[in-house]
Design a protein around this motif. Sequence first.
Motif, PDB file in Angstrom:
ATOM      1  N   LEU A 240      -5.155 -47.769  -9.071  1.00  0.00           N
ATOM      2  CA  LEU A 240      -5.370 -48.274  -7.698  1.00  0.00           C
ATOM      3  C   LEU A 240      -4.154 -47.908  -6.845  1.00  0.00           C
ATOM      4  O   LEU A 240      -3.022 -48.175  -7.237  1.00  0.00           O
ATOM      5  N   ASN A 319       0.446 -65.280  -7.572  1.00  0.00           N
ATOM      6  CA  ASN A 319      -0.840 -64.952  -6.948  1.00  0.00           C
ATOM      7  C   ASN A 319      -1.307 -63.576  -7.410  1.00  0.00           C
ATOM      8  O   ASN A 319      -0.635 -62.585  -7.137  1.00  0.00           O
ATOM      9  N   GLY A 320      -2.421 -63.535  -8.077  1.00  0.00           N
ATOM     10  CA  GLY A 320      -3.017 -62.258  -8.475  1.00  0.00           C
ATOM     11  C   GLY A 320      -2.699 -61.896  -9.917  1.00  0.00           C
ATOM     12  O   GLY A 320      -1.535 -61.824 -10.302  1.00  0.00           O
ATOM     13  N   MET A 322      -2.004 -60.008 -13.466  1.00  0.00           N
ATOM     14  CA  MET A 322      -1.115 -58.865 -13.765  1.00  0.00           C
ATOM     15  C   MET A 322      -1.887 -57.634 -14.220  1.00  0.00           C
ATOM     16  O   MET A 322      -1.354 -56.522 -14.260  1.00  0.00           O
TER      17      MET A 322
HETATM   18  N1  LIG Z   1      -4.141 -52.679 -12.447  1.00  0.00           N
HETATM   19  C1  LIG Z   1      -5.280 -53.154 -11.920  1.00  0.00           C
HETATM   20  N2  LIG Z   1      -6.241 -52.304 -11.512  1.00  0.00           N
HETATM   21  C2  LIG Z   1      -7.400 -52.775 -10.987  1.00  0.00           C
HETATM   22  N3  LIG Z   1      -7.691 -54.079 -10.834  1.00  0.00           N
HETATM   23  C3  LIG Z   1      -6.762 -54.954 -11.233  1.00  0.00           C
HETATM   24  C4  LIG Z   1      -5.515 -54.550 -11.775  1.00  0.00           C
HETATM   25  N4  LIG Z   1      -4.810 -55.645 -12.061  1.00  0.00           N
HETATM   26  C5  LIG Z   1      -5.563 -56.709 -11.720  1.00  0.00           C
HETATM   27  N5  LIG Z   1      -6.735 -56.309 -11.223  1.00  0.00           N
HETATM   28  C6  LIG Z   1      -7.884 -57.143 -10.783  1.00  0.00           C
HETATM   29  O1  LIG Z   1      -7.497 -57.972  -9.721  1.00  0.00           O
HETATM   30  C7  LIG Z   1      -8.537 -58.931  -9.553  1.00  0.00           C
HETATM   31  C8  LIG Z   1      -8.035 -60.140  -8.837  1.00  0.00           C
HETATM   32  O2  LIG Z   1      -7.363 -59.765  -7.621  1.00  0.00           O
HETATM   33  P1  LIG Z   1      -7.306 -60.655  -6.308  1.00  0.00           P
HETATM   34  O3  LIG Z   1      -6.337 -59.991  -5.397  1.00  0.00           O
HETATM   35  O4  LIG Z   1      -8.693 -60.876  -5.817  1.00  0.00           O
HETATM   36  O5  LIG Z   1      -6.633 -61.998  -6.846  1.00  0.00           O
HETATM   37  P2  LIG Z   1      -7.043 -63.517  -6.643  1.00  0.00           P
HETATM   38  O6  LIG Z   1      -6.164 -64.323  -7.514  1.00  0.00           O
HETATM   39  O7  LIG Z   1      -8.515 -63.695  -6.894  1.00  0.00           O
HETATM   40  O8  LIG Z   1      -6.760 -63.830  -5.133  1.00  0.00           O
HETATM   41  P3  LIG Z   1      -7.850 -64.113  -3.945  1.00  0.00           P
HETATM   42  O9  LIG Z   1      -8.310 -65.531  -4.140  1.00  0.00           O
HETATM   43  O10 LIG Z   1      -7.087 -63.867  -2.704  1.00  0.00           O
HETATM   44  O11 LIG Z   1      -8.993 -63.157  -4.124  1.00  0.00           O
HETATM   45  C9  LIG Z   1      -9.036 -59.212 -10.950  1.00  0.00           C
HETATM   46  O12 LIG Z   1     -10.432 -59.111 -10.963  1.00  0.00           O
HETATM   47  C10 LIG Z   1      -8.357 -58.144 -11.823  1.00  0.00           C
HETATM   48  O13 LIG Z   1      -9.237 -57.519 -12.725  1.00  0.00           O
END
Ligand SMILES: Nc1ncnc2c1ncn2[C@@H]1O[C@H](COP(=O)(O)OP(=O)(O)OP(=O)(O)O)[C@@H](O)[C@H]1O
Length: 396
Positions: A240, A319-320, A322
């Motif tokens: 990404l 937040n988010g 790893m």
């Molecule tokens: N290296 C990566 N490549 C692609 N996707 C990833 C990677 N690392 C994490 N993710 C994905 O990120 C997603 C979550 O991201 P997001 O930014 O939506 O976090 P969140 O905690 O749900 O915050 P929000 O509530 O704002 O959506 C997960 O579904 C996870 O699989």
Amino acid sequence: MKTIEDLGELRGKRVLVRSDFNVPLDGTTITDDGRIRAALPTLQALLAQGARVLITAHLGRPKGTPDAKYSLAPVAARLGELLDAKVTLAKDTVGEDAKSVVAGLADGEVALLENVRFDARETSKDDAERGAFADELAALADAFVSDGFGVVHRKQASVYDVAQRLPHAAGKLVFKEIESLSRATENPERPYVVVLGGSKVSDKLGVIANLLGKADRLLIGGGMVFTFLAAKGHGVGSSLLEEDQIDTVKGYLAEAEQKGVEIVLPTDIVVAPEFKADAPATTVAADAIPADQMGLDIGSESQQAFAAKIADAKTIVWNGPMGVFEFDAFAAGTKAVAQAMSDADGFTIVGGGDSAAAVRTLGFDEATFSHISTGGGASLEYLEGKTLPGIAVLED
Ligand SMILES: Nc1ncnc2c1ncn2[C@@H]1O[C@H](COP(=O)(O)OP(=O)(O)OP(=O)(O)O)[C@@H](O)[C@H]1O
Ligand SMILES: O=C(O)[C@H](O)COP(=O)(O)O
């Protein structure tokens, strides 16, 4: 902000509640119902008063038109179980079915409108378009309660404009979130560490500019990593990447150095040739990601380094995820951060739909965290000190 109690006698009144029911789904199965549970105190209080409760919510990011994949039907079913009550799901948002469902509500009964983002006007940047939609939502109710904390950072019709059209109050979840999050904004104990990950990279990169003036350390994981690695001149394969943000990130790195804020990047990455649960995973150095591989988690050396940076912190915000924790092979980084936070002595906040879901689905005890926020982007923007439109509009 007014409370529900400030709205006065609600028996027989139609109360429109904005909730955040944006839950993770596997097909039509809800994999974590935390956001639905978090909405219950407000709903139960309104129902106990004899209000006719009508909920509006979104799921995912449909394209402004009905799409069965994003139907709130699984949410209506789960909410019914949790409330132990019948929850009628209207087939539309403000159309004929919504009107007839509201007309059929008796005191103390609850209904859910179909995904509010099935109408393009909900998220329109045009005030008049959003306003016209908000007029139609407002016509369904006598009062409005804003309780979808996870969405209060969005200037959207069901969050912002509708509050301008009805007597309004903040729900119990919104008050609870603000009370907990304000502990990290008003004189946070230091070291103050923020761990950022996830996949909404462009949304969340923006918060870094503000956090550089507040936090002592930023640990970067998840999909966020690769724009940083690219900014340092490394190849990231098919990971990404927000190419148009590379220069911005270079600016963050320079500013962090100047301000003495530590930005900690992973030194090893778990990669795979494709985004699949059973894709063969290998660990490579962060500056040597092969061109045909994508980074899907932080490696074990990085997990240990992140855990050490969390261990001695006094305020920790995460937040988010790893990595792609939904696939076992790429869940270790998220587990390691969750473990380190759960072991830490400091004040710990986990934010984000998926991060909170990860903590629960990976088997951690919620009680070992100081606060698990239902807000992802919303909690981050609150912690940045930004004015959130969905909160500002409730302040009279
Ligand atoms: N290296 C990566 N490549 C692609 N996707 C990833 C990677 N690392 C994490 N993710 C994905 O990120 C997603 C979550 O991201 P997001 O930014 O939506 O976090 P969140 O905690 O749900 O915050 P929000 O509530 O704002 O959506 C997960 O579904 C996870 O699989
Ligand atoms: O998941 C979230 O953070 C909230 O439900 C908001 O969703 P959005 O980022 O699609 O507006």
